[in-house]
Design an enzyme around this catalytic site. Sequence first.
Site, mmCIF file in Angstrom:
data_model
loop_
_atom_site.group_PDB
_atom_site.id
_atom_site.type_symbol
_atom_site.label_atom_id
_atom_site.label_comp_id
_atom_site.label_asym_id
_atom_site.label_seq_id
_atom_site.Cartn_x
_atom_site.Cartn_y
_atom_site.Cartn_z
ATOM 1 N N TYR A 62 0.865 -1.189 0.000
ATOM 2 C CA TYR A 62 0.000 0.000 0.000
ATOM 3 C C TYR A 62 0.893 1.228 0.000
ATOM 4 O O TYR A 62 1.839 1.316 0.788
ATOM 5 C CB TYR A 62 -0.891 -0.005 1.247
ATOM 6 N N GLU B 43 -3.274 7.589 -4.142
ATOM 7 C CA GLU B 43 -3.240 6.311 -3.439
ATOM 8 C C GLU B 43 -3.063 5.182 -4.430
ATOM 9 O O GLU B 43 -3.728 5.151 -5.468
ATOM 10 C CB GLU B 43 -4.536 6.132 -2.642
#
Lengths: 294, 294, 397, 397
Positions: free
Chosen positions: C101, C197
């Site tokens: 992530y 993101e």
Amino acid sequence: MAILIDERSRVLVQGITGREGAFHAARMRAAGTNLVAGVSPGKGGQTVEGTPVFDAVAPAVAATGADVAVLFVPARFARDAMIEAADAGIRLVVCVTEGIPVRDMAEVTAHLPRRGALLVGPNGPGLITPRRCSAGIMPADVFTPGAVGLVSRSGTLTYEVVHELTMAGIGQSTVVGMGGDPIHGVGFLECLELFEADDETAAIVLIGEIGGQGEERAAAFVREHVSKPVVAYIAGFGAPPGKRMGHAGAIVEGSSGTAAEKKAALEAAGIPVAPAPADVVPLLQAQLERRRSP
Amino acid sequence: MAILIDERSRVLVQGITGREGAFHAARMRAAGTNLVAGVSPGKGGQTVEGTPVFDAVAPAVAATGADVAVLFVPARFARDAMIEAADAGIRLVVCVTEGIPVRDMAEVTAHLPRRGALLVGPNGPGLITPRRCSAGIMPADVFTPGAVGLVSRSGTLTYEVVHELTMAGIGQSTVVGMGGDPIHGVGFLECLELFEADDETAAIVLIGEIGGQGEERAAAFVREHVSKPVVAYIAGFGAPPGKRMGHAGAIVEGSSGTAAEKKAALEAAGIPVAPAPADVVPLLQAQLERRRSP
Amino acid sequence: MDLLEHTGKSLFASAGLPVLPSRVARSPAEAQVAAAELRLPVVVKAQVKTGGRGKAGGVRVCATDGEAAAAAADILGMTIRGHAVSCVLVEQAVEIARELYLAISSARTHRVPMLIFSAEGGVDVEEVARRNPGALVRTPVDPLLGLCDYQVRDVVAAAGLGPELAGPDGTPAKQALAGAVRALWRLYRDSDATLCEVNPLVVTATGELVCLDSKVTIDDNALFRHADLKAEAHAAKEDREARAHEAGLSFVALDGDIGVLGNGAGLVMSTIDQIAAAGGAAADFCDIGGGARAEVVAAALDVILSMEAVSVLLVSIFGGITRCDEVARGLVQVLGHAGVDVPVVVRLDGNAAAEGRALLADAGIPGLTVAPSAGEAVRLAVAGAAAPAGPDARREG
Amino acid sequence: MDLLEHTGKSLFASAGLPVLPSRVARSPAEAQVAAAELRLPVVVKAQVKTGGRGKAGGVRVCATDGEAAAAAADILGMTIRGHAVSCVLVEQAVEIARELYLAISSARTHRVPMLIFSAEGGVDVEEVARRNPGALVRTPVDPLLGLCDYQVRDVVAAAGLGPELAGPDGTPAKQALAGAVRALWRLYRDSDATLCEVNPLVVTATGELVCLDSKVTIDDNALFRHADLKAEAHAAKEDREARAHEAGLSFVALDGDIGVLGNGAGLVMSTIDQIAAAGGAAADFCDIGGGARAEVVAAALDVILSMEAVSVLLVSIFGGITRCDEVARGLVQVLGHAGVDVPVVVRLDGNAAAEGRALLADAGIPGLTVAPSAGEAVRLAVAGAAAPAGPDARREG
């Protein structure tokens, strides 16, 4: 209590697994330094002669409470290493590296005050409070504890003068090598202010050289704010204009920054300037004598 | 002596020759402000209703000693104008502009402390010390001098609450509109600290709204550091999550930043929260009453 | 402004972040062509500005171009969490070895962008923080310095990618990750993002680093610096919100039946809260801003009254910069004409309130009541909403 | 490292600064071709890294390509302030309406770059500061923020260019100036310059802004970031300095006859000063740095002894990091062999001084004297230089 470092300083070495870093870390420890940690990316978890090594400064500070960082990092990585130290909460960053780009140093010296960090260096030998803490590469055996504070733009000249002082039985409180680059951290003014306020310092020696206006500003500062005796030595009377004399900052630009100007400014402020390094000792003795018998 | 501004403040207006700038400059002067200069690039040498206009902030500061700047500058030029003010030595920069990019505000709030400058705003009405100085766009006739300090994230709610205070005969020391953007200057904490230290302030009103953690931190700060009575009002109990309610900063993100949370935090710190703006008055009177008769 | 996955990925690609070959398709036929052009298998993904599309059936792995066409046929026209799917992304599939992530987000409490990395992708970052703190990096990026190399090293160290892991071109995965972190920062800064993101950022079975998804939010206030993204911003707004924005209003639709119009975000929120406290429910949040002119007021009324649910309108103004007489003029302009059949409660205080009230009295608009205070205005509006709408009820209100 | 005008101008052009069409020529024939390709008249300019070339006859306006060839023939091979001219720049000529001055320079006292502009070009900036302060802008550029728009506006305001002034393409001169200031800053920052000077920056008779000269200095320490400039850096060094640099030495040639070698810049400068105070003159500044090995010492001796003027060599070492025995080993390595016919005075103190002195004593090098102190070493060297060189004088020294 000396200035900037003493036996309570918790010292961390960045680049401790390198040749230079390992060598000087050992010397610092031998000089009485409380060496608490080393940092070397990718080498976290190792130890170097008993000192724990971390991957980064922040975890090293968290684990050991380090508050002084000494960098043995190549010039191209020095900017990042100094910023990392300051961002991790290090109070005093000492950089001996030579040849750091001007742009990098401009950014570093603009950034460090935002984190409340002080810088000593770059391109200098660091600093030492004899027998209590050495943060840098000064040869500790030349030094002896005492009451003379010294701040200098030159490494070897410092050793030379300190050698003479030690031989004459005059010890040192703290000796700071501010480094030979035009953009540097702590300078004459900061050290003068700290020495003036330091109980353990009775007299101050300034060692200057050509280039910049630091000695002139120091002279003005002494006149206004320093009550303790000050003696100076200046190198570079024979330097031709426009040539860098070894140090990046040691250059007479146009007719500015000459040794003669600096000598005149210092003497005008009542600071005797020694003709040779060895002459610092008698000048200092005379100054101290005069104070003792008014 | 109120906080941040008073009759000794020397106020400069950036963008004074624009429609908004000229209008509010006149209102500020009418509110008792010592308006000493205006700035408008290319308009230097003119005057606006007797106020001299300069091309840039630095010469205006040099000529007039201005120490507070109020900006009426479009959003895309606001970053530069705030930096210019701080670089010129302005102590307090007040920005009413709405819609400034987040990146610009991040840079400005990182830079201003380097120059020792405080920021009020952006996206707020500025601040006022009634009858003595108004730096912004607050409607001065609603205010009356007195002993209640007020700090708020909302402009109109401020006027509404102050209107009620004034009608009830409760005057204000200084009223600060911190602005509705997520990245802003002076906030609850700074104002609480200043009000607590201010001799002319006897009680404090906080006006909050959804978004961020400012009210929660204010509650914790009050518990630790504020001895004066504090009363609060919070808007946005009915705001759906994920929607910006007019102000860029007024948004419930996930389950964080709700009005209910803020109310709970304030009440847990002993700060009564008024159910409606008008209810601030009786709560405040009760608090002051209690202090008077222990 | 949130960008769709495929727009975000084209920004990723320009910034030098590794993405897979893909095509946008707006019909099953386009999806079939796209799949045929790419290396099979492919993934067909709904392009919507919301999470949870996987669970909703909006993501399908397809082994042939025919399957891709069929998947697109299913997905196009789906509505996921209220978002209609009008296009799909057909993307080459990869075998995933590890999920990471990576994000940069504007962190309000720090006033600076926050770099967030987790060596465990696809899971909640807070949970990783609790369970395996060494796998998580959360480090603020100084707005003046930009991203520093030591921060990049922190991410690479946390990832724990072995030195043996390398892509087919020989680039070590560690180095690829460092490059991706730097590229994401440049993209974040240069595009005025408030969120970039990558979840998941994957290491493939062949050792390559790839951004499998993209979530990018651009700062609306900075669109003047990004002409290329402006058109998208315009298209992205819903119709009513777009109209409101155009007119200089802040507008948010809510679930109730009391139309609310006021000046100042705090004042309007406060009014909505007081309506709720009095047992009513607001139909909207509408802030006309400071110093609004009659035309803006008229535009706001227009937007609010276009909402069918609105059974009563509450106008609450505290005039600071705003002049109450200007607001009254706007009210008269719209409400003075035919076609408005909801009762209206008006509260005017502050700057030029007396003049405003006089203007409203002179206009004699049927169904319009002027309340003496903010509290009374709320009470009247809630009562009016509860009562059956009719000429009598209005007059009583 | 100083760049030649034409190298600086190609950087200017890449950075978007306005320069005139020009060609580099290394022969009269090349200059003629260049002039023929450009619009006449042209200016032929000596490319040297020093000022004063105009006064020295190194700049000539030529109306024809033949004149350009003749001018090049005159200028090529000139020596201006000690700099041999090996190429010329043939540049299109313009009619000058106004001369301005623009520079960014690393300002030591501010620790930051300084933007300097004068509305009066070609004159001393200090003089402008006294006579017409409004025409001068001197503003520090924050290293973290970069150049700010308000600073650009200050420059444009000081220039006092009327709004009517515009180039043939309609670009107002004010706007061109603002663009030039921003471009110069980008160039300064991106190329790690310590000086970017445009003097004069001119407004032509047709309203165009043009950089007529360029003076660019690149930070030697930053050359690792500028592979394109590295080759030039190497070519730029004079032979002896290049050799010294290669060996890790700091070396500057001086006018005297006493060769000096020491460790640490301050110590060497101090030694030179003490030589002068004793009536001598140093032939060089040579710092072997801290911790130097025998090979470095040997290389330094090599460089110094290659200077014909050297009649005596003074080696002064205070061993901190440097070990005196290492230095002694280097001395023995070079001086122990034949071919060195100047007397040598050595002073060793500090780290391993006793060992070093013992090594020298053992080697028994003729003409080498070990002095007991720094002061005595200087005295001996000055005496040695003054005395006629011979075996007897050496032994006495």
